[in-house]
Design a protein around this motif. Structure first.
Motif, PDB file in Angstrom:
ATOM      1  N   LEU A  79      59.880 102.974  28.399  1.00 57.04           N
ATOM      2  CA  LEU A  79      58.810 102.395  29.207  1.00 57.04           C
ATOM      3  C   LEU A  79      58.315 101.100  28.551  1.00 57.04           C
ATOM      4  CD1 LEU A  79      57.021 105.757  29.991  1.00 57.04           C
ATOM      5  CD2 LEU A  79      58.955 104.712  31.169  1.00 57.04           C
ATOM      6  N   SER A  80      57.553 100.323  29.313  1.00 55.50           N
ATOM      7  CA  SER A  80      57.263  98.976  28.846  1.00 55.50           C
ATOM      8  C   SER A  80      55.791  98.624  28.988  1.00 55.50           C
ATOM      9  CB  SER A  80      58.142  97.972  29.604  1.00 55.50           C
ATOM     10  OG  SER A  80      58.116  96.728  28.954  1.00 55.50           O
ATOM     11  N   THR A  81      55.475  97.400  28.631  1.00 46.88           N
ATOM     12  CA  THR A  81      54.091  96.920  28.695  1.00 46.88           C
ATOM     13  C   THR A  81      54.097  95.412  28.859  1.00 46.88           C
ATOM     14  OG1 THR A  81      51.966  96.844  27.545  1.00 46.88           O
ATOM     15  CG2 THR A  81      53.916  96.571  26.186  1.00 46.88           C
ATOM     16  N   ARG A  82      52.998  94.889  29.378  1.00 43.62           N
ATOM     17  CA  ARG A  82      52.781  93.440  29.396  1.00 43.62           C
ATOM     18  C   ARG A  82      51.707  93.042  28.387  1.00 43.62           C
ATOM     19  NH1 ARG A  82      56.925  90.607  31.747  1.00 43.62           N
ATOM     20  NH2 ARG A  82      57.485  91.482  33.756  1.00 43.62           N
ATOM     21  N   ASP A  83      51.214  94.000  27.600  1.00 46.68           N
ATOM     22  CA  ASP A  83      50.174  93.680  26.599  1.00 46.68           C
ATOM     23  C   ASP A  83      50.673  92.623  25.624  1.00 46.68           C
ATOM     24  OD1 ASP A  83      48.633  95.591  27.755  1.00 46.68           O
ATOM     25  OD2 ASP A  83      48.348  96.803  25.950  1.00 46.68           O
ATOM     26  N   LYS A  84      49.789  91.705  25.284  1.00 46.89           N
ATOM     27  CA  LYS A  84      50.113  90.672  24.301  1.00 46.89           C
ATOM     28  C   LYS A  84      49.105  90.804  23.166  1.00 46.89           C
ATOM     29  CE  LYS A  84      50.484  85.618  23.998  1.00 46.89           C
ATOM     30  NZ  LYS A  84      51.901  85.311  23.859  1.00 46.89           N
ATOM     31  N   PRO A  85      49.561  91.354  22.032  1.00 43.87           N
ATOM     32  CA  PRO A  85      48.626  91.670  20.958  1.00 43.87           C
ATOM     33  C   PRO A  85      47.965  90.426  20.360  1.00 43.87           C
ATOM     34  CG  PRO A  85      50.732  92.784  20.622  1.00 43.87           C
ATOM     35  CD  PRO A  85      50.924  91.783  21.722  1.00 43.87           C
ATOM     36  N   ASP A  86      46.670  90.511  20.123  1.00 51.10           N
ATOM     37  CA  ASP A  86      45.983  89.496  19.307  1.00 51.10           C
ATOM     38  C   ASP A  86      45.748  90.098  17.918  1.00 51.10           C
ATOM     39  OD1 ASP A  86      44.012  91.341  19.654  1.00 51.10           O
ATOM     40  OD2 ASP A  86      42.773  90.086  20.951  1.00 51.10           O
ATOM     41  N   GLU A  87      44.978  89.425  17.095  1.00 50.05           N
ATOM     42  CA  GLU A  87      44.810  89.866  15.712  1.00 50.05           C
ATOM     43  C   GLU A  87      44.212  91.278  15.635  1.00 50.05           C
ATOM     44  OE1 GLU A  87      43.272  87.290  11.914  1.00 50.05           O
ATOM     45  OE2 GLU A  87      44.327  86.382  13.610  1.00 50.05           O
ATOM     46  N   GLU A  88      43.195  91.492  16.435  1.00 52.05           N
ATOM     47  CA  GLU A  88      42.509  92.790  16.403  1.00 52.05           C
ATOM     48  C   GLU A  88      43.444  93.914  16.862  1.00 52.05           C
ATOM     49  OE1 GLU A  88      40.982  94.434  19.426  1.00 52.05           O
ATOM     50  OE2 GLU A  88      40.340  96.088  18.125  1.00 52.05           O
ATOM     51  N   TYR A  89      44.233  93.600  17.905  1.00 52.09           N
ATOM     52  CA  TYR A  89      45.195  94.559  18.458  1.00 52.09           C
ATOM     53  C   TYR A  89      46.192  94.937  17.363  1.00 52.09           C
ATOM     54  CZ  TYR A  89      48.060  96.329  22.459  1.00 52.09           C
ATOM     55  OH  TYR A  89      48.748  97.080  23.356  1.00 52.09           O
ATOM     56  N   CYS A  90      46.658  93.917  16.606  1.00 54.81           N
ATOM     57  CA  CYS A  90      47.639  94.157  15.559  1.00 54.81           C
ATOM     58  C   CYS A  90      47.069  95.012  14.442  1.00 54.81           C
ATOM     59  CB  CYS A  90      48.143  92.834  14.991  1.00 54.81           C
ATOM     60  SG  CYS A  90      49.305  92.024  16.078  1.00 54.81           S
ATOM     61  N   GLN A  91      45.798  94.800  14.124  1.00 53.29           N
ATOM     62  CA  GLN A  91      45.199  95.627  13.074  1.00 53.29           C
ATOM     63  C   GLN A  91      45.177  97.099  13.473  1.00 53.29           C
ATOM     64  OE1 GLN A  91      41.591  93.500  12.335  1.00 53.29           O
ATOM     65  NE2 GLN A  91      42.629  92.021  11.000  1.00 53.29           N
ATOM     66  N   ARG A  92      44.928  97.344  14.733  1.00 49.96           N
ATOM     67  CA  ARG A  92      44.963  98.730  15.224  1.00 49.96           C
ATOM     68  C   ARG A  92      46.390  99.277  15.152  1.00 49.96           C
ATOM     69  NH1 ARG A  92      42.466  98.068  20.934  1.00 49.96           N
ATOM     70  NH2 ARG A  92      42.725 100.322  21.109  1.00 49.96           N
ATOM     71  N   MET A  93      47.366  98.418  15.467  1.00 47.39           N
ATOM     72  CA  MET A  93      48.767  98.846  15.360  1.00 47.39           C
ATOM     73  C   MET A  93      49.104  99.249  13.920  1.00 47.39           C
ATOM     74  SD  MET A  93      50.603  95.986  17.819  1.00 47.39           S
ATOM     75  CE  MET A  93      52.280  96.293  17.262  1.00 47.39           C
ATOM     76  N   PHE A  94      48.647  98.448  12.962  1.00 50.36           N
ATOM     77  CA  PHE A  94      48.979  98.733  11.558  1.00 50.36           C
ATOM     78  C   PHE A  94      48.419 100.064  11.093  1.00 50.36           C
ATOM     79  CE2 PHE A  94      49.109  93.959  10.966  1.00 50.36           C
ATOM     80  CZ  PHE A  94      50.467  93.945  11.160  1.00 50.36           C
TER      81      PHE A  94
END
Lengths: 408, 408
Positions: A79-94
């Motif tokens: 499955l896929s997404t159109r989300d484009k991570p910003d800095e805050e998004y990336c911190q949550r990913m980490f």
């Protein structure tokens, strides 16, 4: 000696599906199993969104048979997404990646997804989190920099060529003007692939319009008029992304409004409006009655049962190579397909992600004819091998005419 | 003993092409060669128009190999027409037929073409011109009376099923509402064939709208809302011919104008307008943002490379049987495909042309669900064999979810 960084592999897919995108995921999953430092292979559901939401499936608990079956299935199995991570998004990913001890991240996607990999990689370095992040190319648009061509393009091009082969036959049977609107926001490769439908000398598409050239309605009508006078019919391929000389997409001009996705891209697909506008221009401007348009839409990227065998193999290899670059060479970047000689071999290289991320490759000038309404022999030579083997071919009756008796 | 009427055979194709219509022409051409009273086999170019214009090709000067190649090619190899002969037109046809000593006329087509055969036959009788005239069925709409199903339908249905299989995968990867607009003026068979794309329990199309039931926009929106609430997505198949309760086609209602062909039929295909209208209704009425529509258009009937093998064989046999009825039984009529038992055999009968000409068969009630927004098991059992063998099948990953660590 391979990289001894121990931990989990995470693979995900972003952006629009392709007919072979699952091949790359399966390439990652099967190749990664060969390295003992890989403790598990997770797949994130719905791309980066699945990382944030911690929605992983454990691909080490998949059978090889089922992985192979999924590899032959179009669209994004994870499955896929159109989300484009910003800095805050990336911190949550980490945070999630750290919690699961993920040390290898493979993201299969296009321009926007490669930019996601770039941001994730920067964030990882800034956070001193040891992570190999590699982008694996896919796009039916064929518009990634550094690549001779992209996995996904060959299969979509095959669909477009088969479609126009049928369109040629149909428009010959009941003559008129036919417009096929093909996907392609900024790059005309997929639209240009319609030219591979030409077998007989009078076959269409007679006119091909790509976003690399300004679309001028007066020139368009003059082109159609000329072809129609000559053949009594006209078959046209048009990129959904064609724009007028001031850069406004024709569809925006028509609709008077735009819908954008989260990457700020104007929505071009999923509507028949552009084809209808152009049809009306021909009816009104040239007085031709039988004018039809089809917008190939999502069928181009997800149709069940049409894969270029070459494209499928290369998509698989791109996934395998991504793992090998991470494991043996311990480096980050974007896998790129190079073509050392025109006819035909490929090589996989790892290139700096910055060379690919968020950039768009266009049709080179030697692929587009001088008039800007067709392709060149160079393009045909470039494109033909990508469509794979056993491309179905049309045949015409060649029985002689019977001498007339009454209308001599 | 076979009919000893000596003379030429004439074969032609009328109306919209199908993926297997050439099989029937080749069936006629190859079978007719076996009868010594047949002096030559002509093909008229562009249907009845080619008879008027005396544009014949001599199929006895075709190779068997090339006939077989053309049989595997979609669309009308002899080209087609939308002309509908009246009395005067038929008299001109006779003059040409007489001049060329044509005594056997085979016309491959749908409702309108069968009506042409009926008129030609009446005219021949009135003019005391001995002529065997037989209609050979073809239509992707599957809407000919007396037939269990029509040559052409199975292949188009296969295309629609493969398309929706891909659409299901695509709409699952990037969730939203998807509308696929399928050909079908008065009969919903082809749209209903989208149901064959359902493999997994939550697969679409979740809603199927056919012209046999009134289309009420409020009910439509309620249906979409319910499915979207349940699945977070909704995949819809809609016939181009859906009409509101007063019988106005939805597309006419939208466009505020109509274009008609020479048979008086409103033009439904070759425009994306219906899909766009329905998309806008969902966006405005339900506030759902990601709504896309594709209009499958001409790809359904002429796509190169998708033939149902069963459909191809039956189209061939229908052509062969037409010749056999004319030669051995010396009679006129329309070849009809009967299905004596559900699973699966067929029989070819010659039925009176009046039973078929100009009439339209609709989906029987037991094929449509009570709500009028889907099909029944009876329809699935009826349709499945027609799509032919080796229908490509999608596969999903079935790896288990990884237990969450942070979002427990």
């Amino acid at each position: 000696m391979s990289n001894r960084l121990e931990g989990k592999v995470l693979v995900a897919q972003g952006g629009g599906p392709t007919p072979v995108i699952n091949q790359s995921v399966v390439g990652v999953a099967l190749e990664a199993r060969k390295f003992s430092q890989v403790t598990s292979i997770y797949g994130a559901l719905h791309g980066v969104r699945g990382i944030i939401d911690e929605n992983f499936i454990d691909l080490t608990r998949e059978t090889t048979h089922n992985l192979e079956q999924v590899a032959g299935t179009p669209s994004s199995g994870l499955l896929s997404t159109r989300d484009k991570p910003d800095e805050e998004y990336c911190q949550r990913m980490f945070k999630v990646m750290q919690a699961h001890d993920i040390r290898y991240f493979f993201y299969v996607g296009g321009n926007d997804s490669s930019d996601t990999v770039r941001i994730v990689n920067e964030q990882a370095k800034a956070a001193n989190y040891e992570l190999r992040a590699i982008h694996i190319p896919k796009t039916i648009d064929n518009d990634l920099e550094e690549n001779d061509h992209c996995p996904g393009f060959g299969s979509a091009a095959r669909f477009v060529a088969q479609a126009f082969t049928g369109v040629n036959l149909d428009n010959r049977a009941l003559k008129g003007v036919y417009i096929g609107v093909v996907m392609g926001r900024h790059a005309g490769f997929l639209t240009a692939a319609s030219a591979l439908a030409q077998k007989y000398v009078d076959d269409g598409p007679h006119l091909i319009y790509m976003p690399e050239r300004h679309f001028i309605i007066e020139n368009f009508l003059a082109d159609v008029d000329r072809v129609y006078q000559q053949h009594g019919l006209c078959t046209i391929a048009v990129s959904e992304g064609i724009s007028d000389p001031d850069g406004t997409p024709m569809i925006v001009k028509l609709l008077g409004k735009e819908e954008r996705d989260s990457h700020g891209n104007v929505q071009l697909s999923g509507t028949g409006a552009l084809g209808d506008l152009l049809s009306n221009s021909i009816r009104d401007g040239l007085g031709i009655k039988r004018v039809r348009s089809d917008t190939f839409g999502y069928l181009q990227r997800s149709f069940m049962g049409i894969q270029s065998d070459r494209d499928a193999r290369e998509a698989r290899e791109a996934g395998e190579k991504a793992v090998q670059f991470a494991m043996w060479d311990n480096c980050d970047g974007s896998v790129a397909i190079k073509r050392p000689v025109l006819d035909y071999s490929v090589d996989y290289q790892l290139v700096p992600i910055e060379n690919v991320a968020g950039k768009t490759r266009h049709m080179p000038d030697n692929f587009i004819n001088a008039e800007g309404n067709g392709v060149t022999q160079d393009f045909l030579s470039y494109c033909r091998p990508l469509l794979g083997s056993n491309l179905p071919e049309p045949h015409r009756l060649r029985a002689p005419m019977v001498p007339k008796i009454l209308h001599k």
